[in-house]
Design a protein around this motif. Sequence first.
Motif, short mmCIF file in Angstrom:
data_model
loop_
_atom_site.label_atom_id
_atom_site.label_comp_id
_atom_site.label_asym_id
_atom_site.label_seq_id
_atom_site.Cartn_x
_atom_site.Cartn_y
_atom_site.Cartn_z
N ARG A 279 1.04 -1.31 0.04
CA ARG A 279 -0.11 0.18 -0.20
C ARG A 279 0.99 1.48 0.23
NH1 ARG A 279 -4.30 1.32 5.09
NH2 ARG A 279 -5.28 3.13 3.70
N PHE A 280 1.86 1.19 0.92
CA PHE A 280 2.47 2.74 0.82
C PHE A 280 3.84 2.32 0.10
CE2 PHE A 280 -0.23 2.41 4.66
CZ PHE A 280 -0.59 3.59 4.34
N LEU A 281 4.64 1.44 0.11
CA LEU A 281 5.43 0.95 -0.42
C LEU A 281 6.18 0.56 -1.73
CD1 LEU A 281 7.74 -0.06 3.13
CD2 LEU A 281 7.47 1.62 1.40
N LEU A 282 6.90 0.59 -2.44
CA LEU A 282 7.12 0.07 -4.06
C LEU A 282 8.88 -0.52 -4.10
CD1 LEU A 282 6.56 -0.83 -7.13
CD2 LEU A 282 7.43 1.15 -7.86
N GLY A 283 9.12 -1.67 -3.98
CA GLY A 283 10.30 -1.84 -4.46
C GLY A 283 10.66 -3.19 -6.05
N GLY A 284 11.64 -2.97 -6.01
CA GLY A 284 12.20 -4.05 -8.13
C GLY A 284 13.26 -4.09 -7.64
N MET A 285 13.32 -5.64 -8.38
CA MET A 285 14.85 -5.95 -8.81
C MET A 285 14.90 -6.40 -10.31
SD MET A 285 16.07 -7.77 -5.57
CE MET A 285 14.23 -9.12 -6.00
N ALA A 286 16.06 -6.03 -11.06
CA ALA A 286 15.93 -6.55 -12.88
C ALA A 286 17.57 -7.05 -12.48
CB ALA A 286 15.50 -5.15 -13.64
N ALA A 287 17.20 -7.47 -13.27
CA ALA A 287 18.81 -7.50 -14.33
C ALA A 287 19.03 -8.13 -15.37
CB ALA A 287 19.10 -9.22 -13.05
N ARG A 288 20.12 -8.02 -16.36
CA ARG A 288 19.58 -8.46 -17.53
C ARG A 288 22.08 -9.25 -17.75
NH1 ARG A 288 19.73 -2.87 -19.30
NH2 ARG A 288 22.35 -2.45 -19.40
N ALA A 289 21.94 -9.83 -18.98
CA ALA A 289 23.30 -10.59 -18.80
C ALA A 289 24.03 -9.74 -19.99
CB ALA A 289 23.24 -11.67 -19.72
N GLU A 290 25.36 -9.11 -18.75
CA GLU A 290 26.05 -8.06 -20.58
C GLU A 290 27.37 -8.74 -20.84
OE1 GLU A 290 26.89 -4.11 -18.60
OE2 GLU A 290 24.56 -3.85 -18.70
N PRO A 291 28.19 -8.92 -21.55
CA PRO A 291 28.88 -9.40 -22.24
C PRO A 291 30.18 -9.13 -20.74
CG PRO A 291 28.48 -7.83 -23.72
CD PRO A 291 27.20 -7.56 -22.31
N ASP A 292 30.48 -8.57 -20.01
CA ASP A 292 31.39 -8.63 -18.60
C ASP A 292 30.57 -9.02 -17.30
OD1 ASP A 292 33.08 -7.28 -20.48
OD2 ASP A 292 33.69 -5.62 -20.61
N GLY A 293 29.15 -9.40 -17.63
CA GLY A 293 28.47 -9.74 -16.38
C GLY A 293 27.08 -9.83 -16.21
N THR A 294 26.59 -9.52 -15.31
CA THR A 294 25.57 -9.01 -14.68
C THR A 294 25.55 -7.38 -14.34
OG1 THR A 294 25.38 -11.24 -15.09
CG2 THR A 294 23.18 -9.89 -14.42
N ARG A 295 24.31 -6.41 -15.34
CA ARG A 295 23.83 -5.62 -14.91
C ARG A 295 22.15 -5.96 -13.61
NH1 ARG A 295 25.83 -0.55 -14.47
NH2 ARG A 295 26.91 -1.37 -16.84
N PHE A 296 22.60 -5.70 -12.64
CA PHE A 296 21.55 -5.07 -11.84
C PHE A 296 21.33 -4.44 -11.10
CE2 PHE A 296 20.52 -5.92 -7.03
CZ PHE A 296 18.85 -6.70 -7.09
N ALA A 297 20.12 -4.14 -10.97
CA ALA A 297 19.46 -2.74 -10.62
C ALA A 297 18.57 -2.83 -9.23
CB ALA A 297 18.48 -1.63 -11.71
N PHE A 298 17.74 -1.98 -8.03
CA PHE A 298 16.90 -2.09 -7.79
C PHE A 298 16.39 -1.56 -7.79
CE2 PHE A 298 18.23 -0.51 -3.14
CZ PHE A 298 19.91 -1.20 -3.09
N LEU A 299 14.64 -0.85 -7.25
CA LEU A 299 14.08 0.44 -7.13
C LEU A 299 13.89 0.11 -6.05
CD1 LEU A 299 11.49 1.22 -9.94
CD2 LEU A 299 11.36 0.79 -7.32
N GLY A 300 13.36 1.72 -4.60
CA GLY A 300 12.26 1.85 -3.83
C GLY A 300 12.07 3.07 -3.85
N ALA A 301 10.43 2.79 -3.98
CA ALA A 301 10.33 4.66 -3.35
C ALA A 301 8.61 3.63 -2.21
CB ALA A 301 9.56 4.25 -4.66
N PHE A 302 8.23 4.96 -2.48
CA PHE A 302 7.08 5.27 -1.25
C PHE A 302 6.28 5.55 -2.37
CE2 PHE A 302 10.47 6.64 1.82
CZ PHE A 302 10.32 5.92 2.79
N ARG A 303 4.73 5.22 -2.18
CA ARG A 303 4.06 5.27 -2.18
C ARG A 303 3.28 6.39 -1.58
NH1 ARG A 303 1.23 -0.08 -4.74
NH2 ARG A 303 0.35 1.07 -6.16
N LEU A 304 3.33 7.38 -1.73
CA LEU A 304 3.08 8.45 -0.86
C LEU A 304 2.41 9.52 -1.47
CD1 LEU A 304 4.90 8.26 2.65
CD2 LEU A 304 2.90 6.71 1.97
N PRO A 305 1.24 10.11 -1.17
CA PRO A 305 0.80 11.87 -1.94
C PRO A 305 2.19 13.08 -2.13
CG PRO A 305 -1.24 11.64 -0.07
CD PRO A 305 0.63 10.33 -0.47
N ALA A 306 3.17 12.66 -1.60
CA ALA A 306 4.53 13.67 -1.45
C ALA A 306 5.63 12.24 -0.87
CB ALA A 306 4.34 14.59 0.01
N ALA A 307 5.73 11.84 -2.22
CA ALA A 307 6.47 10.30 -2.30
C ALA A 307 7.60 11.39 -2.99
CB ALA A 307 6.15 9.67 -3.20
#
Length: 163
Positions: free
Chosen positions: A106-134
């Motif tokens: 209800r109030f938070l958003l999180g995420g992770m993503a990855a993709r293979a690249e020639p030199d390894g793996t690109r990894f990303a993660f996301l964080g956010a509040f789900r509030l009116p003044a986010a």
Amino acid sequence: MTEQIPWPVADFDPVRRLHVVAAATPGATVHEALIDAPFEAVWAVAEDLEGRLPRWLPDIRSVRLAPGPDDGAATCRREALVTGHSRLRARFDVELRPGWCLMRSRFLLGGMAARAEPDGTRFAFLGAFRLPAAALLGAALAPVTDPLAQRSLRRFERLVREG
């Protein structure tokens, strides 16, 4: 008879998709790193929400996934109860598939993503509040949350190296 031209399809890799989600979410931030490991090793750590997520995200104490369908589908949608050290207790809708995880409460958003690249793996993660003044809250907390996110990425990389 007219020749049918295929409809154009634009598809993003999971890391770019996570950036799109961040761009559409006020106050969201994405942190990413290129990890010198194969995609399978990186994603094995990322998708272990119950076992390893609390080990690299310090504000999470536990993750308990509700039983879900075991139908062999590429995408798994489940519910998770997440508790934290800062009194966090939230139910998340979880979308999980290879290279992609999005968790919404209800109030938070999180995420992770990855993709293979020639030199390894690109990894990303996301964080956010789900509030009116986010957006304001995210900008105000950035001096504190950005260094914490970088430390979390280093912990994640260490878990990948440990196997």
